[in-house]
Scaffold this motif. Structure first.
Motif, PDB file in Angstrom:
ATOM      1  N   ASP A  22     -67.666 -34.006  95.504  1.00 33.15           N
ATOM      2  CA  ASP A  22     -68.383 -33.151  96.455  1.00 33.15           C
ATOM      3  C   ASP A  22     -69.886 -33.401  96.443  1.00 33.15           C
ATOM      4  OD1 ASP A  22     -66.117 -31.832  97.498  1.00 33.15           O
ATOM      5  OD2 ASP A  22     -66.088 -30.459  95.792  1.00 33.15           O
ATOM      6  N   ARG A  23     -70.260 -34.668  96.334  1.00 40.15           N
ATOM      7  CA  ARG A  23     -71.667 -35.045  96.374  1.00 40.15           C
ATOM      8  C   ARG A  23     -71.855 -36.050  97.509  1.00 40.15           C
ATOM      9  NH1 ARG A  23     -73.831 -36.113  90.365  1.00 40.15           N
ATOM     10  NH2 ARG A  23     -75.797 -35.558  91.396  1.00 40.15           N
ATOM     11  N   ALA A  24     -71.705 -35.548  98.726  1.00 33.34           N
ATOM     12  CA  ALA A  24     -71.662 -36.423  99.899  1.00 33.34           C
ATOM     13  C   ALA A  24     -72.964 -37.179 100.121  1.00 33.34           C
ATOM     14  CB  ALA A  24     -71.308 -35.612 101.139  1.00 33.34           C
ATOM     15  N   GLY A  25     -74.094 -36.560  99.805  1.00 34.23           N
ATOM     16  CA  GLY A  25     -75.366 -37.241  99.997  1.00 34.23           C
ATOM     17  C   GLY A  25     -75.447 -38.525  99.186  1.00 34.23           C
ATOM     18  N   LEU A  26     -75.035 -38.477  97.922  1.00 35.49           N
ATOM     19  CA  LEU A  26     -75.027 -39.668  97.084  1.00 35.49           C
ATOM     20  C   LEU A  26     -73.973 -40.656  97.551  1.00 35.49           C
ATOM     21  CD1 LEU A  26     -75.525 -38.045  93.557  1.00 35.49           C
ATOM     22  CD2 LEU A  26     -77.167 -39.451  94.825  1.00 35.49           C
ATOM     23  N   ALA A  27     -72.848 -40.141  98.056  1.00 33.45           N
ATOM     24  CA  ALA A  27     -71.808 -41.019  98.593  1.00 33.45           C
ATOM     25  C   ALA A  27     -72.356 -41.834  99.763  1.00 33.45           C
ATOM     26  CB  ALA A  27     -70.603 -40.205  99.024  1.00 33.45           C
ATOM     27  N   ILE A  28     -73.044 -41.165 100.668  1.00 34.14           N
ATOM     28  CA  ILE A  28     -73.593 -41.852 101.840  1.00 34.14           C
ATOM     29  C   ILE A  28     -74.583 -42.932 101.416  1.00 34.14           C
ATOM     30  CG2 ILE A  28     -75.095 -41.541 103.855  1.00 34.14           C
ATOM     31  CD1 ILE A  28     -73.721 -38.761 104.183  1.00 34.14           C
ATOM     32  N   LYS A  29     -75.420 -42.623 100.455  1.00 34.82           N
ATOM     33  CA  LYS A  29     -76.399 -43.606  99.973  1.00 34.82           C
ATOM     34  C   LYS A  29     -75.702 -44.838  99.414  1.00 34.82           C
ATOM     35  CE  LYS A  29     -80.346 -44.037  96.817  1.00 34.82           C
ATOM     36  NZ  LYS A  29     -81.190 -43.336  95.817  1.00 34.82           N
ATOM     37  N   SER A  30     -74.663 -44.643  98.606  1.00 35.42           N
ATOM     38  CA  SER A  30     -73.925 -45.770  98.021  1.00 35.42           C
ATOM     39  C   SER A  30     -73.233 -46.588  99.103  1.00 35.42           C
ATOM     40  CB  SER A  30     -72.879 -45.258  97.026  1.00 35.42           C
ATOM     41  OG  SER A  30     -73.480 -44.570  95.960  1.00 35.42           O
ATOM     42  N   LEU A  31     -72.621 -45.899 100.055  1.00 39.37           N
ATOM     43  CA  LEU A  31     -71.848 -46.580 101.084  1.00 39.37           C
ATOM     44  C   LEU A  31     -72.738 -47.329 102.061  1.00 39.37           C
ATOM     45  CD1 LEU A  31     -69.326 -43.679 101.583  1.00 39.37           C
ATOM     46  CD2 LEU A  31     -68.763 -45.948 100.674  1.00 39.37           C
ATOM     47  N   GLU A  32     -73.917 -46.791 102.344  1.00 38.76           N
ATOM     48  CA  GLU A  32     -74.842 -47.514 103.220  1.00 38.76           C
ATOM     49  C   GLU A  32     -75.328 -48.799 102.553  1.00 38.76           C
ATOM     50  OE1 GLU A  32     -77.718 -44.512 104.191  1.00 38.76           O
ATOM     51  OE2 GLU A  32     -76.685 -44.014 106.079  1.00 38.76           O
ATOM     52  N   GLU A  33     -75.525 -48.761 101.236  1.00 39.17           N
ATOM     53  CA  GLU A  33     -75.894 -49.974 100.508  1.00 39.17           C
ATOM     54  C   GLU A  33     -74.740 -50.967 100.532  1.00 39.17           C
ATOM     55  OE1 GLU A  33     -77.457 -51.407  96.065  1.00 39.17           O
ATOM     56  OE2 GLU A  33     -77.237 -49.260  96.519  1.00 39.17           O
ATOM     57  N   ALA A  34     -73.522 -50.475 100.341  1.00 42.89           N
ATOM     58  CA  ALA A  34     -72.346 -51.354 100.379  1.00 42.89           C
ATOM     59  C   ALA A  34     -72.188 -51.987 101.757  1.00 42.89           C
ATOM     60  CB  ALA A  34     -71.093 -50.558 100.017  1.00 42.89           C
ATOM     61  N   ARG A  35     -72.457 -51.224 102.809  1.00 40.56           N
ATOM     62  CA  ARG A  35     -72.312 -51.732 104.180  1.00 40.56           C
ATOM     63  C   ARG A  35     -73.262 -52.892 104.449  1.00 40.56           C
ATOM     64  NH1 ARG A  35     -73.375 -47.637 109.106  1.00 40.56           N
ATOM     65  NH2 ARG A  35     -75.368 -47.516 107.991  1.00 40.56           N
ATOM     66  N   ILE A  36     -74.452 -52.824 103.901  1.00 42.94           N
ATOM     67  CA  ILE A  36     -75.413 -53.921 104.067  1.00 42.94           C
ATOM     68  C   ILE A  36     -74.875 -55.187 103.398  1.00 42.94           C
ATOM     69  CG2 ILE A  36     -77.715 -54.740 103.411  1.00 42.94           C
ATOM     70  CD1 ILE A  36     -78.639 -51.786 103.693  1.00 42.94           C
ATOM     71  N   LEU A  39     -69.955 -38.903 106.248  1.00 43.64           N
ATOM     72  CA  LEU A  39     -70.803 -38.335 107.305  1.00 43.64           C
ATOM     73  C   LEU A  39     -70.143 -37.104 107.929  1.00 43.64           C
ATOM     74  CD1 LEU A  39     -71.916 -41.705 108.912  1.00 43.64           C
ATOM     75  CD2 LEU A  39     -73.448 -40.045 107.833  1.00 43.64           C
ATOM     76  N   ASP A  40     -68.828 -37.160 108.140  1.00 38.30           N
ATOM     77  CA  ASP A  40     -68.125 -35.997 108.669  1.00 38.30           C
ATOM     78  C   ASP A  40     -68.251 -34.802 107.733  1.00 38.30           C
ATOM     79  OD1 ASP A  40     -66.984 -36.126 111.219  1.00 38.30           O
ATOM     80  OD2 ASP A  40     -65.387 -37.455 110.549  1.00 38.30           O
ATOM     81  N   SER A  41     -68.207 -35.062 106.434  1.00 36.77           N
ATOM     82  CA  SER A  41     -68.302 -33.960 105.477  1.00 36.77           C
ATOM     83  C   SER A  41     -69.648 -33.273 105.523  1.00 36.77           C
ATOM     84  CB  SER A  41     -68.032 -34.472 104.052  1.00 36.77           C
ATOM     85  OG  SER A  41     -69.132 -35.205 103.551  1.00 36.77           O
ATOM     86  N   GLN A  42     -70.643 -33.946 106.091  1.00 34.48           N
ATOM     87  CA  GLN A  42     -71.987 -33.391 106.250  1.00 34.48           C
ATOM     88  C   GLN A  42     -72.222 -32.857 107.658  1.00 34.48           C
ATOM     89  OE1 GLN A  42     -72.811 -33.041 103.088  1.00 34.48           O
ATOM     90  NE2 GLN A  42     -74.833 -33.956 103.226  1.00 34.48           N
ATOM     91  N   GLY A  43     -71.187 -32.915 108.504  1.00 30.16           N
ATOM     92  CA  GLY A  43     -71.322 -32.404 109.859  1.00 30.16           C
ATOM     93  C   GLY A  43     -71.932 -33.372 110.849  1.00 30.16           C
ATOM     94  N   HIS A  44     -72.041 -34.649 110.493  1.00 21.60           N
ATOM     95  CA  HIS A  44     -72.646 -35.651 111.381  1.00 21.60           C
ATOM     96  C   HIS A  44     -71.539 -36.362 112.166  1.00 21.60           C
ATOM     97  CE1 HIS A  44     -76.292 -34.739 109.278  1.00 21.60           C
ATOM     98  NE2 HIS A  44     -75.915 -35.324 108.149  1.00 21.60           N
ATOM     99  N   ALA A  45     -70.925 -35.642 113.099  1.00 24.30           N
ATOM    100  CA  ALA A  45     -69.736 -36.149 113.781  1.00 24.30           C
ATOM    101  C   ALA A  45     -70.013 -37.423 114.580  1.00 24.30           C
ATOM    102  CB  ALA A  45     -69.161 -35.071 114.688  1.00 24.30           C
ATOM    103  N   ALA A  46     -71.107 -37.474 115.326  1.00 25.15           N
ATOM    104  CA  ALA A  46     -71.385 -38.642 116.159  1.00 25.15           C
ATOM    105  C   ALA A  46     -71.558 -39.897 115.308  1.00 25.15           C
ATOM    106  CB  ALA A  46     -72.631 -38.391 117.010  1.00 25.15           C
ATOM    107  N   GLU A  47     -72.303 -39.776 114.209  1.00 26.42           N
ATOM    108  CA  GLU A  47     -72.493 -40.917 113.326  1.00 26.42           C
ATOM    109  C   GLU A  47     -71.179 -41.300 112.649  1.00 26.42           C
ATOM    110  OE1 GLU A  47     -76.094 -40.676 110.754  1.00 26.42           O
ATOM    111  OE2 GLU A  47     -76.417 -38.793 111.821  1.00 26.42           O
ATOM    112  N   ALA A  48     -70.401 -40.301 112.265  1.00 24.09           N
ATOM    113  CA  ALA A  48     -69.112 -40.576 111.634  1.00 24.09           C
ATOM    114  C   ALA A  48     -68.200 -41.331 112.587  1.00 24.09           C
ATOM    115  CB  ALA A  48     -68.451 -39.278 111.182  1.00 24.09           C
ATOM    116  N   GLN A  49     -68.139 -40.892 113.834  1.00 25.78           N
ATOM    117  CA  GLN A  49     -67.261 -41.547 114.801  1.00 25.78           C
ATOM    118  C   GLN A  49     -67.715 -42.968 115.102  1.00 25.78           C
ATOM    119  OE1 GLN A  49     -66.585 -38.799 118.112  1.00 25.78           O
ATOM    120  NE2 GLN A  49     -66.352 -37.134 116.630  1.00 25.78           N
ATOM    121  N   ALA A  50     -69.011 -43.208 115.053  1.00 22.55           N
ATOM    122  CA  ALA A  50     -69.513 -44.577 115.216  1.00 22.55           C
ATOM    123  C   ALA A  50     -69.061 -45.450 114.046  1.00 22.55           C
ATOM    124  CB  ALA A  50     -71.040 -44.560 115.313  1.00 22.55           C
TER     125      ALA A  50
END
Length: 256
Positions: A120-134, A150-161
């Motif tokens: 339940d630490r979505a902010g850190l998850a996003i940071k790790s995954l964005e680095e992995a994506r690069i 991103l969905d877990s943080q309510g960022h639906a548009a970014e999640a769907q992208a």
């Protein structure tokens, strides 16, 4: 929106899905361990994970990893089984320590992202995954898992992208379609969600979880009969009977 990692679907619960690599082939090369001991431990770990004995797999993998702490495949396998056994934070701590000692490669960052999600630490998850994506832009699992975070943080548009990018790489992936459909539903796009989940449910790789999610959305749309039919495919008669009342109530409410 909270991701679920259990293999069994929860009736009447919108459940996101994270994929996982199998243990086979993901443990690195043979090293300094006894020629007879290491293969036995690897086989025991693989059998334990396949049998959902995640604590047993953790025990075997811990022994291997203690002897080979620089092995990225072992680190990922151990963290994955810690996560499966409900120890998301311990898994994340393991991967953080491993990455501090070794190169930051995509597979380890992806696992750490999943571990942080489990904790339940979505902010850190996003940071790790964005680095992995690069590092690995062609890895669909990274994009899909980033969508879950991103969905877990309510960022639906970014999640769907992110899901859309994953589907460019793997167009008929039932797990990614499931996640996209639920994201659409939770952001108020019920018709699009039904179309997406119907497509997912028609795939050979569709799981009971996908079908139960579709049943719930059908009920929310007001189609109680079709929702019940879909739900019965994977539930025991007792479970189906219990769910039928709830599905009918949801369908009736949707038609008002």
């Amino acid at each position: 929106m909270k991701a679920r990692f259990a293999a069994q679907p929860l009736p009447l619960a919108l459940a996101l899905m994270l994929s996982a690599c199998s243990l086979t082939g993901g443990l690195g090369e043979s090293g300094g361990m006894s020629a007879g001991v290491e293969p036995s431990l690897r086989a025991a770990a693989q059998a334990a994970e396949a049998g959902r004995d995640y604590q047993g797999a953790v025990q075997h993998l811990s022994t291997l990893y203690q002897r080979r702490p620089d092995d990225g495949g072992l680190a990922v396998a151990l963290a994955r089984n810690l996560r499966y056994s409900g120890q998301g934070q311990a898994a994340a701590d393991l991967m953080q320590a491993h990455l501090a000692r070794n190169s930051r490669e995509a597979a380890s960052l992806l696992e750490m992202g999943k571990d942080y999600l489990a904790a339940d630490r979505a902010g850190l998850a996003i940071k790790s995954l964005e680095e992995a994506r690069i590092l690995a832009p062609g890895n669909w699992d990274i994009h899909s898992t980033l969508g879950v975070a991103l969905d877990s943080q309510g960022h639906a548009a970014e999640a769907q992208a992110a899901y859309a990018k994953a589907l460019e790489i793997t167009p008929d992936n039932a797990a990614v379609l499931n996640n996209l459909g639920l994201s659409q539903a939770l952001s108020g796009q019920l018709d699009a969600a039904l179309a997406t989940l119907s497509r997912a449910a028609d795939l050979p790789a569709a799981t009971a979880q996908v079908r139960q999610n579709l049943a719930l959305l059908l009920a929310l749309k007001g189609n109680g009969a079709e929702a019940e039919r879909m739900a019965r495919r994977d539930l025991s008669p007792e479970q189906a009977k219990a769910n039928a009342e709830t599905l009918r109530a949801l369908a009736a409410s949707a038609r008002r």
